[in-house]
Design an enzyme around this catalytic site. Structure first.
Site, PDB file in Angstrom:
ATOM      1  N   ARG A 253       0.828  -1.252   0.047  1.00 25.15           N
ATOM      2  CA  ARG A 253       0.005   0.055   0.078  1.00 25.15           C
ATOM      3  C   ARG A 253       0.919   1.204  -0.057  1.00 25.15           C
ATOM      4  NH1 ARG A 253       1.399   1.626   4.133  1.00 25.15           N
ATOM      5  NH2 ARG A 253       0.440   3.690   3.346  1.00 25.15           N
ATOM      6  N   GLY A 254       0.212   2.309  -0.103  1.00 34.70           N
ATOM      7  CA  GLY A 254       1.004   3.927  -0.474  1.00 34.70           C
ATOM      8  C   GLY A 254       1.181   3.674  -2.030  1.00 34.70           C
ATOM      9  N   ALA A 255       0.719   4.988  -2.397  1.00 35.53           N
ATOM     10  CA  ALA A 255       0.886   5.302  -3.868  1.00 35.53           C
ATOM     11  C   ALA A 255       2.044   5.000  -4.548  1.00 35.53           C
ATOM     12  CB  ALA A 255       0.419   6.897  -3.948  1.00 35.53           C
TER      13      ALA A 255
ATOM     14  N   ARG B 165      -6.606  -1.180  -7.579  1.00 35.25           N
ATOM     15  CA  ARG B 165      -7.044   0.076  -6.525  1.00 35.25           C
ATOM     16  C   ARG B 165      -7.594   1.011  -7.528  1.00 35.25           C
ATOM     17  NH1 ARG B 165      -4.338   1.402  -1.007  1.00 35.25           N
ATOM     18  NH2 ARG B 165      -6.390   2.015  -0.539  1.00 35.25           N
TER      19      ARG B 165
ATOM     20  N   CYS C 128      -1.542   9.409   8.141  1.00 35.00           N
ATOM     21  CA  CYS C 128      -0.988   8.127   7.252  1.00 35.00           C
ATOM     22  C   CYS C 128       0.298   7.802   7.338  1.00 35.00           C
ATOM     23  CB  CYS C 128      -1.776   8.257   6.065  1.00 35.00           C
ATOM     24  SG  CYS C 128      -2.156   6.787   4.898  1.00 35.00           S
TER      25      CYS C 128
ATOM     26  N   ASP D 104      -1.843  10.616  -3.361  1.00 36.14           N
ATOM     27  CA  ASP D 104      -2.044   9.464  -4.148  1.00 36.14           C
ATOM     28  C   ASP D 104      -2.367  10.038  -5.577  1.00 36.14           C
ATOM     29  OD1 ASP D 104      -2.978   8.261  -1.516  1.00 36.14           O
ATOM     30  OD2 ASP D 104      -2.884   6.669  -2.774  1.00 36.14           O
TER      31      ASP D 104
ATOM     32  N   ASN E 255      -5.489  12.429  -1.092  1.00 37.76           N
ATOM     33  CA  ASN E 255      -4.690  11.616  -0.185  1.00 37.76           C
ATOM     34  C   ASN E 255      -5.599  10.923   0.731  1.00 37.76           C
ATOM     35  OD1 ASN E 255      -2.190  10.918   0.792  1.00 37.76           O
ATOM     36  ND2 ASN E 255      -2.338  12.407   2.464  1.00 37.76           N
ATOM     37  N   LYS E 256      -5.172  10.241   1.642  1.00 38.38           N
ATOM     38  CA  LYS E 256      -5.720   9.666   2.865  1.00 38.38           C
ATOM     39  C   LYS E 256      -6.933  10.346   3.295  1.00 38.38           C
ATOM     40  CE  LYS E 256      -5.519   6.204   3.694  1.00 38.38           C
ATOM     41  NZ  LYS E 256      -6.235   5.158   2.953  1.00 38.38           N
TER      42      LYS E 256
ATOM     43  N   LYS F 267       2.491  11.294  -9.442  1.00 37.83           N
ATOM     44  CA  LYS F 267       1.208  11.110  -8.930  1.00 37.83           C
ATOM     45  C   LYS F 267       0.227  12.292  -9.442  1.00 37.83           C
ATOM     46  CE  LYS F 267       3.093   8.729  -5.330  1.00 37.83           C
ATOM     47  NZ  LYS F 267       3.754   9.564  -4.140  1.00 37.83           N
TER      48      LYS F 267
END
Ligand code: RUB
Length: 304
Positions: free
Chosen positions: A18-20, A60, A125, A194, A204-205, A230
């Site tokens: 996980r994490g962009a 995702r 996050c 993201d 983002n989160k 991004k």
């Protein structure tokens, strides 16, 4: 499909990866694994590459880094023979992964310059790019303190706290709803991204936009650390960023709450007016020049 490709794809879907930035590199790695292990004709290769692409893109929806990585690897494929096409995919994947690591390091370097000695930083996050800024500032000898949110419901903040504590950074974990309570102690907010849309909005989160609002109210600078992959070419041609909504079970057991509905969006959009700067590997920029950056990353290609 090659089992390792499926392992990576499902790892992204289930958030083991996980994490962009990480999911982008993992997608490039999956394409590399596919190309290295492929057996069959040139026509089969083209067809199966398309299948792997669709599969990876389905894992995702929100982080454009994943799509930019996949397009980077596939749209630059060169060669007429099977071997040259396979080699090209492998090479492009390796180039993307190396470029991505290098970008994070450069972001750390540029961002660390912006951290004043004695600062207290807030992060949300678990962003590798934001952490790189904090860690490089710490390693350069600056006395810094960090507050980080626990980040419900997946608690990615636990990862952030552990990484910082291991680095020897003075770190304090708080619940997400304590951000405004502590904002008076914060000198600078740094988060990851993201996706960055063509109007400069940062996705983002979930909770990032609330933090930005609170920082704005308190006149605390709000910075985003994000690699140029991004930025979203798709938003230039009018596509909206899809905000992933995950199962209610991640919040609570719905069977224990008869008659209660749950919603679990996992990202939100922070408008550019709440963002002081975006730290990219090509420099620290205003969110309002997102379109120019996108023109540069447009070369990754876009599916219309
Ligand atoms: C992670 C998240 C991170 C960005 C940037 O969400 O929102 O802030 O992805 O991370 P999730 P990085 O845990 O749902 O993937 O800087 O590492 O790319």
């Amino acid at each position: 499909m090659h089992p390792r490709v499926v392992e990576i794809g499902e790892g992204i879907r289930e958030m083991k990866i996980r994490g962009a930035g990480r999911i982008a590199r993992a997608a490039a790695e999956a394409l590399k694994v596919f190309a290295e292990n492929f057996q069959g004709t040139r026509e089969d290769f083209t067809r199966e590459l398309e299948e792997v692409k669709k599969y990876l893109l389905s894992t995702r929806p929100t982080a454009v880094s994943l799509r930019n990585a996949v397009y980077y690897v596939i749209n630059r494929m060169e060669g007429d023979t099977l071997d040259s096409m396979r080699e090209s995919v492998v090479q492009n994947a390796e180039n993307f992964i190396a470029m991505s690591h290098e970008a994070v390091k450069r972001i750390g370097k540029f961002g660390a310059e912006r951290i004043r000695d004695g600062s207290t930083i807030l992060t949300h996050c678990n962003s590798s790019a934001a952490l790189e800024v904090i860690i490089q500032a710490h390693r350069s000898g600056k006395e810094i303190k960090v507050f980080n949110t626990e980040t419900r419901p997946w608690l990615q903040g636990h990862i952030t706290s552990r990484i910082l504590a291991k680095e020897g950074v003075d770190v304090t974990m708080i619940v997400d709803s304590a951000v405004r309570y502590f904002m008076r102690d914060i000198d600078i907010v740094i988060v990851g991204a993201d996706t960055i849309a063509s109007n400069g909005a940062v996705i983002n989160k979930i909770g990032t936009s609330q933090i930005a609002l609170v920082a704005h109210e308190a006149r605390v600078p709000f910075m985003v650390a994000a690699e140029t992959y991004k930025f979203s070419p798709e938003t230039v041609i009018g596509k909206l960023v899809e905000i992933e909504e995950r199962p209610a079970e991640e919040i609570a057991d719905p069977s224990e709450f008869p008659g209660v509905k749950f919603r679990n969006p996992v990202f939100d959009a922070t408008p550019p007016e709440y963002i002081d700067a975006i730290i990219t590997e090509i420099g620290i920029i205003s969110p309002y020049i997102a379109y120019q950056i996108i023109k540069e990353v447009m070369q990754f290609g876009v599916e219309s």
